[in-house]
Design a protein around this motif. Structure first.
Motif, PDB file in Angstrom:
ATOM      1  N   CYS A  80      24.997   5.455 -38.989  1.00  0.00           N
ATOM      2  CA  CYS A  80      23.680   5.218 -39.567  1.00  0.00           C
ATOM      3  C   CYS A  80      23.601   5.844 -40.958  1.00  0.00           C
ATOM      4  O   CYS A  80      23.981   7.007 -41.146  1.00  0.00           O
ATOM      5  CB  CYS A  80      22.579   5.794 -38.672  1.00  0.00           C
ATOM      6  SG  CYS A  80      20.968   5.533 -39.432  1.00  0.00           S
TER       7      CYS A  80
ATOM      8  N   GLY B  72      20.632   5.434 -42.725  1.00  0.00           N
ATOM      9  CA  GLY B  72      19.203   5.416 -43.037  1.00  0.00           C
ATOM     10  C   GLY B  72      18.749   6.761 -43.588  1.00  0.00           C
ATOM     11  O   GLY B  72      19.515   7.736 -43.595  1.00  0.00           O
ATOM     12  N   GLY B  73      17.496   6.810 -44.041  1.00  0.00           N
ATOM     13  CA  GLY B  73      16.982   8.002 -44.725  1.00  0.00           C
ATOM     14  C   GLY B  73      17.093   9.273 -43.893  1.00  0.00           C
ATOM     15  O   GLY B  73      17.556  10.317 -44.391  1.00  0.00           O
ATOM     16  N   SER B  74      16.700   9.228 -42.618  1.00  0.00           N
ATOM     17  CA  SER B  74      16.712  10.448 -41.797  1.00  0.00           C
ATOM     18  C   SER B  74      18.137  10.931 -41.565  1.00  0.00           C
ATOM     19  O   SER B  74      18.405  12.137 -41.586  1.00  0.00           O
ATOM     20  CB  SER B  74      16.057  10.185 -40.436  1.00  0.00           C
ATOM     21  OG  SER B  74      14.737   9.771 -40.626  1.00  0.00           O
ATOM     22  N   CYS B  75      19.037  10.003 -41.343  1.00  0.00           N
ATOM     23  CA  CYS B  75      20.425  10.401 -41.103  1.00  0.00           C
ATOM     24  C   CYS B  75      21.053  10.950 -42.380  1.00  0.00           C
ATOM     25  O   CYS B  75      21.830  11.904 -42.339  1.00  0.00           O
ATOM     26  CB  CYS B  75      21.218   9.231 -40.532  1.00  0.00           C
ATOM     27  SG  CYS B  75      20.802   8.930 -38.800  1.00  0.00           S
TER      28      CYS B  75
ATOM     29  N   CYS C 229      18.781   2.183 -40.541  1.00  0.00           N
ATOM     30  CA  CYS C 229      18.256   3.002 -39.439  1.00  0.00           C
ATOM     31  C   CYS C 229      18.522   2.359 -38.076  1.00  0.00           C
ATOM     32  O   CYS C 229      18.296   1.166 -37.881  1.00  0.00           O
ATOM     33  CB  CYS C 229      16.763   3.200 -39.635  1.00  0.00           C
ATOM     34  SG  CYS C 229      16.004   4.093 -38.274  1.00  0.00           S
ATOM     35  N   ASN C 230      19.012   3.157 -37.157  1.00  0.00           N
ATOM     36  CA  ASN C 230      19.266   2.675 -35.793  1.00  0.00           C
ATOM     37  C   ASN C 230      18.089   2.908 -34.863  1.00  0.00           C
ATOM     38  O   ASN C 230      18.218   2.725 -33.646  1.00  0.00           O
ATOM     39  CB  ASN C 230      20.490   3.384 -35.209  1.00  0.00           C
ATOM     40  CG  ASN C 230      21.767   2.899 -35.850  1.00  0.00           C
ATOM     41  OD1 ASN C 230      21.913   1.717 -36.108  1.00  0.00           O
ATOM     42  ND2 ASN C 230      22.682   3.811 -36.117  1.00  0.00           N
ATOM     43  N   GLY C 231      16.977   3.381 -35.407  1.00  0.00           N
ATOM     44  CA  GLY C 231      15.778   3.556 -34.580  1.00  0.00           C
ATOM     45  C   GLY C 231      15.775   4.853 -33.779  1.00  0.00           C
ATOM     46  O   GLY C 231      14.948   5.020 -32.886  1.00  0.00           O
ATOM     47  N   ARG C 232      16.686   5.781 -34.076  1.00  0.00           N
ATOM     48  CA  ARG C 232      16.704   7.055 -33.347  1.00  0.00           C
ATOM     49  C   ARG C 232      16.745   8.200 -34.354  1.00  0.00           C
ATOM     50  O   ARG C 232      17.587   9.109 -34.259  1.00  0.00           O
ATOM     51  CB  ARG C 232      17.934   7.118 -32.432  1.00  0.00           C
ATOM     52  CG  ARG C 232      17.906   6.162 -31.280  1.00  0.00           C
ATOM     53  CD  ARG C 232      16.768   6.392 -30.322  1.00  0.00           C
ATOM     54  NE  ARG C 232      16.646   7.783 -29.906  1.00  0.00           N
ATOM     55  CZ  ARG C 232      15.664   8.241 -29.139  1.00  0.00           C
ATOM     56  NH1 ARG C 232      14.713   7.408 -28.714  1.00  0.00           N
ATOM     57  NH2 ARG C 232      15.609   9.502 -28.802  1.00  0.00           N
ATOM     58  N   CYS C 233      15.820   8.166 -35.300  1.00  0.00           N
ATOM     59  CA  CYS C 233      15.823   9.149 -36.398  1.00  0.00           C
ATOM     60  C   CYS C 233      15.717  10.582 -35.870  1.00  0.00           C
ATOM     61  O   CYS C 233      16.237  11.518 -36.491  1.00  0.00           O
ATOM     62  CB  CYS C 233      14.665   8.878 -37.349  1.00  0.00           C
ATOM     63  SG  CYS C 233      14.717   7.244 -38.058  1.00  0.00           S
TER      64      CYS C 233
ATOM     65  N   THR D 283      23.224   9.733 -36.480  1.00  0.00           N
ATOM     66  CA  THR D 283      23.673   8.998 -35.297  1.00  0.00           C
ATOM     67  C   THR D 283      24.850   8.076 -35.634  1.00  0.00           C
ATOM     68  O   THR D 283      25.068   7.741 -36.796  1.00  0.00           O
ATOM     69  CB  THR D 283      22.549   8.113 -34.730  1.00  0.00           C
ATOM     70  OG1 THR D 283      22.179   7.142 -35.710  1.00  0.00           O
ATOM     71  CG2 THR D 283      21.317   8.925 -34.341  1.00  0.00           C
TER      72      THR D 283
HETATM   73  S1  FES Z   1      17.769   6.898 -40.141  1.00  0.00           S
HETATM   74 FE1  FES Z   1      19.408   7.059 -38.746  1.00  0.00          FE
HETATM   75  S2  FES Z   1      18.527   6.588 -36.855  1.00  0.00           S
HETATM   76 FE2  FES Z   1      16.908   6.343 -38.245  1.00  0.00          FE
END
Ligand code: FES
Length: 268
Positions: free
Chosen positions: A15, A17-20, A52-56, A61
């Motif tokens: 992942c 995405g922003g959180s990862c 994002c994989n939906g598990r921020c 992840t």
């Molecule tokens: S940003 Fe990685 S799971 Fe949402």
């Protein structure tokens, strides 16, 4: 010549995405790729960065195929063990798993309840008068599908933009979302822009144009339903109105955009 993907034994989906990213995902990806390179696994494996994989809450992840192995809270050290385990022994690192095929539910210490729109509530609004109103989602993951749906089902749908004549949605020929921030509605003679993606914080002009609030309403006086878009400073950027509560487009809004929220007219 590129890789022969027919030889791929394992694929690692990281992942990005922003959180990862904030949780150190890039270091994890680099560590995994370095391991694969140095252990001569580069040509028969594949690494892919995903959104994002939906598990921020479990960031960073990664998902491993074959199988359905979801890993959580990764570090460079953990990913090296995980990659090695899958390649050498087909053996997952159980302690770091968020989910694997066959489990009834995921295992996370950080479960966050999904965010849902609040029920419609009564309001005397400056622009809309007495109405029932609630807030939906304003990310491009919601707004792009919304506009695509309205393009397909334009009956009874009107677009109202400041300082422009009202436009029947059936006169919109195309919805394009290929630019970085901007969704474009194409008519025979015009191209209307909506800023739906996250824009740079320091760019004040774009902040003014970006849709930050999406409200769904039922107007008491006109019995019309609709959507109002605002920027983060509370300025209205535009409105979409539906002829009646029964239009297919409004039903879609309550089901998909508002996640099956019901409109209780007895509140008026
Ligand atoms: S940003 Fe990685 S799971 Fe949402």
């Amino acid at each position: 010549m590129g890789k022969n993907i027919a030889n791929t034994t394992h694929t690692f989906f990281f992942c990005d995405g922003g959180s990862c990213q904030k949780a150190g995902g890039e270091k994890v990806i680099r560590a995994a790729r370095a391991y694969l390179r140095n252990n001569d696994n580069w040509n028969d494996t594949h690494t892919i960065k995903t959104r994002c994989n939906g598990r921020c809450e479990d960031a960073p992840t990664c998902i491993v195929h074959p199988g359905e192995f979801w890993y959580k809270e990764l570090t460079p050290e953990k990913i090296t063990h995980i990659v090695k385990g899958h390649i050498q022994n087909e053996c997952p690192l159980e302690t770091e798993l968020l989910y694997r095929e066959g489990w009834e539910e995921q295992v996370s210490n950080k479960e966050i309840a999904p965010i849902k729109p609040k029920p419609f509530e009564f309001k005397s609004d400056e622009e809309l008068g007495d109405c029932l109103i609630t807030r939906g989602f304003s990310s491009d993951q919601y707004l792009y599908p919304l506009f695509l749906f309205l393009l397909e089902k334009p009956e009874g749908v009107t677009l109202q933009l400041p300082n422009k004549p009202h436009l029947a949605f059936k006169d919109i020929n195309a919805v394009n979302y290929s630019k970085e921030f901007t969704l474009e509605l194409q008519t025979k003679t015009d191209c209307l822009e909506f800023f739906i993606a996250a824009v740079p914080k320091e760019n004040k002009e774009l902040q003014q144009l970006k849709i930050s609030s999406t409200e769904y309403f039922y107007q008491k006086e006109t019995t019309k339903t609709g959507i109002r878009f605002k920027n983060k400073f509370g300025k209205t950027l535009g409105r979409i109105e539906f002829d009646s509560i029964n239009t297919e487009a409004w039903q879609y809004c309550t089901k998909i955009q508002l996640q099956r929220l019901t409109l209780d007219l007895s509140q008026l």
